[in-house]
Design a protein around this motif. Sequence first.
Motif, PDB file in Angstrom:
ATOM      1  N   LEU A  23      -1.074  17.100  -9.232  1.00  0.00           N
ATOM      2  CA  LEU A  23      -2.471  16.768  -9.521  1.00  0.00           C
ATOM      3  C   LEU A  23      -2.721  15.271  -9.379  1.00  0.00           C
ATOM      4  N   GLU A  24      -1.778  14.485  -9.882  1.00  0.00           N
ATOM      5  CA  GLU A  24      -1.931  13.025  -9.785  1.00  0.00           C
ATOM      6  C   GLU A  24      -1.958  12.574  -8.330  1.00  0.00           C
ATOM      7  N   LYS A  25      -1.053  13.143  -7.542  1.00  0.00           N
ATOM      8  CA  LYS A  25      -1.013  12.796  -6.112  1.00  0.00           C
ATOM      9  C   LYS A  25      -2.331  13.177  -5.449  1.00  0.00           C
ATOM     10  N   PHE A  26      -2.820  14.351  -5.793  1.00  0.00           N
ATOM     11  CA  PHE A  26      -4.059  14.866  -5.204  1.00  0.00           C
ATOM     12  C   PHE A  26      -5.234  13.946  -5.560  1.00  0.00           C
ATOM     13  N   ILE A  27      -5.308  13.578  -6.829  1.00  0.00           N
ATOM     14  CA  ILE A  27      -6.410  12.716  -7.279  1.00  0.00           C
ATOM     15  C   ILE A  27      -6.335  11.344  -6.599  1.00  0.00           C
ATOM     16  N   GLU A  28      -5.127  10.834  -6.497  1.00  0.00           N
ATOM     17  CA  GLU A  28      -4.956   9.520  -5.864  1.00  0.00           C
ATOM     18  C   GLU A  28      -5.360   9.588  -4.389  1.00  0.00           C
ATOM     19  N   ASN A  29      -5.008  10.680  -3.748  1.00  0.00           N
ATOM     20  CA  ASN A  29      -5.373  10.863  -2.342  1.00  0.00           C
ATOM     21  C   ASN A  29      -6.888  10.918  -2.181  1.00  0.00           C
ATOM     22  N   ILE A  30      -7.531  11.624  -3.077  1.00  0.00           N
ATOM     23  CA  ILE A  30      -8.999  11.732  -3.037  1.00  0.00           C
ATOM     24  C   ILE A  30      -9.632  10.354  -3.252  1.00  0.00           C
ATOM     25  N   ARG A  31      -9.040   9.606  -4.163  1.00  0.00           N
ATOM     26  CA  ARG A  31      -9.571   8.270  -4.453  1.00  0.00           C
ATOM     27  C   ARG A  31      -9.489   7.385  -3.205  1.00  0.00           C
ATOM     28  N   GLN A  32      -8.326   7.461  -2.531  1.00  0.00           N
ATOM     29  CA  GLN A  32      -8.144   6.663  -1.310  1.00  0.00           C
ATOM     30  C   GLN A  32      -9.091   7.137  -0.209  1.00  0.00           C
ATOM     31  N   LEU A  33      -9.279   8.438  -0.161  1.00  0.00           N
ATOM     32  CA  LEU A  33     -10.214   9.022   0.808  1.00  0.00           C
ATOM     33  C   LEU A  33     -11.609   8.457   0.579  1.00  0.00           C
ATOM     34  N   GLY A  34     -11.973   8.367  -0.679  1.00  0.00           N
ATOM     35  CA  GLY A  34     -13.282   7.814  -1.043  1.00  0.00           C
ATOM     36  C   GLY A  34     -13.427   6.370  -0.589  1.00  0.00           C
ATOM     37  N   ILE A  35     -12.354   5.629  -0.727  1.00  0.00           N
ATOM     38  CA  ILE A  35     -12.399   4.214  -0.321  1.00  0.00           C
ATOM     39  C   ILE A  35     -12.574   4.103   1.190  1.00  0.00           C
ATOM     40  N   ILE A  36     -11.826   4.919   1.921  1.00  0.00           N
ATOM     41  CA  ILE A  36     -11.921   4.887   3.396  1.00  0.00           C
ATOM     42  C   ILE A  36     -13.349   5.228   3.834  1.00  0.00           C
ATOM     43  N   VAL A  37     -13.891   6.262   3.218  1.00  0.00           N
ATOM     44  CA  VAL A  37     -15.202   6.770   3.622  1.00  0.00           C
ATOM     45  C   VAL A  37     -16.317   5.792   3.245  1.00  0.00           C
ATOM     46  N   SER A  38     -16.126   5.089   2.141  1.00  0.00           N
ATOM     47  CA  SER A  38     -17.207   4.250   1.633  1.00  0.00           C
ATOM     48  C   SER A  38     -17.539   3.088   2.590  1.00  0.00           C
ATOM     49  N   ASP A  39     -16.554   2.636   3.321  1.00  0.00           N
ATOM     50  CA  ASP A  39     -16.855   1.610   4.330  1.00  0.00           C
ATOM     51  C   ASP A  39     -16.044   1.948   5.582  1.00  0.00           C
ATOM     52  N   PHE A  40     -16.566   2.880   6.321  1.00  0.00           N
ATOM     53  CA  PHE A  40     -15.783   3.465   7.417  1.00  0.00           C
ATOM     54  C   PHE A  40     -15.723   2.549   8.633  1.00  0.00           C
ATOM     55  N   GLN A  41     -14.525   2.421   9.171  1.00  0.00           N
ATOM     56  CA  GLN A  41     -14.295   1.656  10.400  1.00  0.00           C
ATOM     57  C   GLN A  41     -13.728   2.617  11.454  1.00  0.00           C
ATOM     58  N   PRO A  42     -13.982   2.362  12.733  1.00  0.00           N
ATOM     59  CA  PRO A  42     -13.464   3.270  13.770  1.00  0.00           C
ATOM     60  C   PRO A  42     -11.946   3.424  13.702  1.00  0.00           C
ATOM     61  N   SER A  43     -11.278   2.344  13.329  1.00  0.00           N
ATOM     62  CA  SER A  43      -9.811   2.419  13.257  1.00  0.00           C
ATOM     63  C   SER A  43      -9.339   3.298  12.090  1.00  0.00           C
ATOM     64  N   SER A  44     -10.248   3.623  11.183  1.00  0.00           N
ATOM     65  CA  SER A  44      -9.847   4.406   9.998  1.00  0.00           C
ATOM     66  C   SER A  44      -9.772   5.899  10.270  1.00  0.00           C
ATOM     67  N   GLN A  45     -10.229   6.327  11.473  1.00  0.00           N
ATOM     68  CA  GLN A  45     -10.315   7.775  11.724  1.00  0.00           C
ATOM     69  C   GLN A  45      -8.961   8.478  11.589  1.00  0.00           C
ATOM     70  N   THR A  46      -7.917   7.855  12.127  1.00  0.00           N
ATOM     71  CA  THR A  46      -6.584   8.483  12.031  1.00  0.00           C
ATOM     72  C   THR A  46      -6.176   8.637  10.574  1.00  0.00           C
ATOM     73  N   GLY A  47      -6.368   7.546   9.816  1.00  0.00           N
ATOM     74  CA  GLY A  47      -6.034   7.591   8.378  1.00  0.00           C
ATOM     75  C   GLY A  47      -6.830   8.654   7.654  1.00  0.00           C
ATOM     76  N   LEU A  48      -8.104   8.749   8.028  1.00  0.00           N
ATOM     77  CA  LEU A  48      -8.971   9.755   7.379  1.00  0.00           C
ATOM     78  C   LEU A  48      -8.450  11.163   7.657  1.00  0.00           C
ATOM     79  N   ASN A  49      -8.095  11.411   8.944  1.00  0.00           N
ATOM     80  CA  ASN A  49      -7.565  12.734   9.311  1.00  0.00           C
ATOM     81  C   ASN A  49      -6.298  13.061   8.519  1.00  0.00           C
ATOM     82  N   GLN A  50      -5.459  12.052   8.382  1.00  0.00           N
ATOM     83  CA  GLN A  50      -4.216  12.248   7.612  1.00  0.00           C
ATOM     84  C   GLN A  50      -4.521  12.605   6.159  1.00  0.00           C
TER      85      GLN A  50
END
Lengths: 243, 137
Positions: free
Chosen positions: B15-42
């Motif tokens: 659960l902790e890993k999942f929540i942390e992943n979601i949090r990071q996902l939120g950060i990526i999405v909040s200021d999206f850069q073209p280079s972030s697409q691979t990270g987002l997919n991951q």
Amino acid sequence: MTEMFSTLFGQNDAQGPPGSSLGFGPGKPPPPLPQNQVSLTGQMPPQHGDEGPPLRKPGAMNEPFYLLRELPVGTELTGNTNLITHYNLEHAYNKFCGKKVKEKLSNFLPELPGMIDCPGTQDGSSLRSLIDKTPVCGNSFSPLTGALLTGFRLHTGPLPEQYRLMHIQPPKKKSKHKHKHHRTQDPLPQETPSDSDPKKKKKKRDDDPDRKKKKKDKKKKKNRHSPDHPGLAGSQPNSNSLR
Amino acid sequence: MVIMAEKFDNLEEHLEKFIENIRQLGIIVSDFQPSSQTGLNQKLNFMISGLQDIEKCRQQLHEINVPLEVFEYIDQGRNPQLYTKECLERALARNEQVKGKIDTMTKFKSLLISELSKVFPEDMAKYKAIHGEDAPS
């Protein structure tokens, strides 16, 4: 309890003199009944179909007590014993009831990001809704392949403000810490009389290393100025490192 | 008990890993850069594998019963430990009440037998013969 007594002894009270709450006035026994009169238990009508422990051996053995029952077994677990001790829950009791448990959910889950102290019904994140409206979850989770991932191509740039706030929320712990930090930088608010909770005040002072530093600095300044302790300031080898 | 604790630790970790992943996902999405697409997919696929892991934990914990009242505490943003605290306090209070009743009834029985013995000595002698002398305490 008193109700029980009053129902049990209601008749006695009505007949007997007032003052004897249990109906047994000391030294006032009623005249003994003649032998041929129906005895105590004989006055009670037999109750058929009564659910209870089985009657004692019927017949001459129990005479004249034909309603006599077995006494309850003493080994049965009842409220007479301390059930918390019986089930070895003293540790849990002391843990939860010995000290004050903090009220907020964020105190229980300090690492969880987001505003978790808000009622779940506000944003539809309540656990209750999982029961009331059970989600359909028949399908298994399968990874997104290249074609499916195309749906997640995002536009460049920041999110609008209102959505961004939902995602990036500084963890509460950090924000609290920052708050403390700001406070300690300015010592005036702590000394104001409005800060009425002395316990909190003490705790903060004890926990705060910055405050200690300042205290030490103040001491040092005092000592420098006071003629009684001329050498004390110099005697602290680490005094420079504190600055 | 230890095995049970391990199961909980396992779920907690996922659960902790999942929540942390979601949090990071939120950060990526909040200021999206073209280079972030691979990270987002991951991150998206990591989210799916995280859900799979949590799903697996469910099989290990199916015998766990959670009182529904705890959900109310959590939904109101309250510490669920307060529920445990209140349960224990309620249990102790009820325990004390029942003990009080039992003690009072024991005293009452004792007094009743002693007074009945004065009034109906013969009957009470028979009663004691059946039940023994244990009754008056």
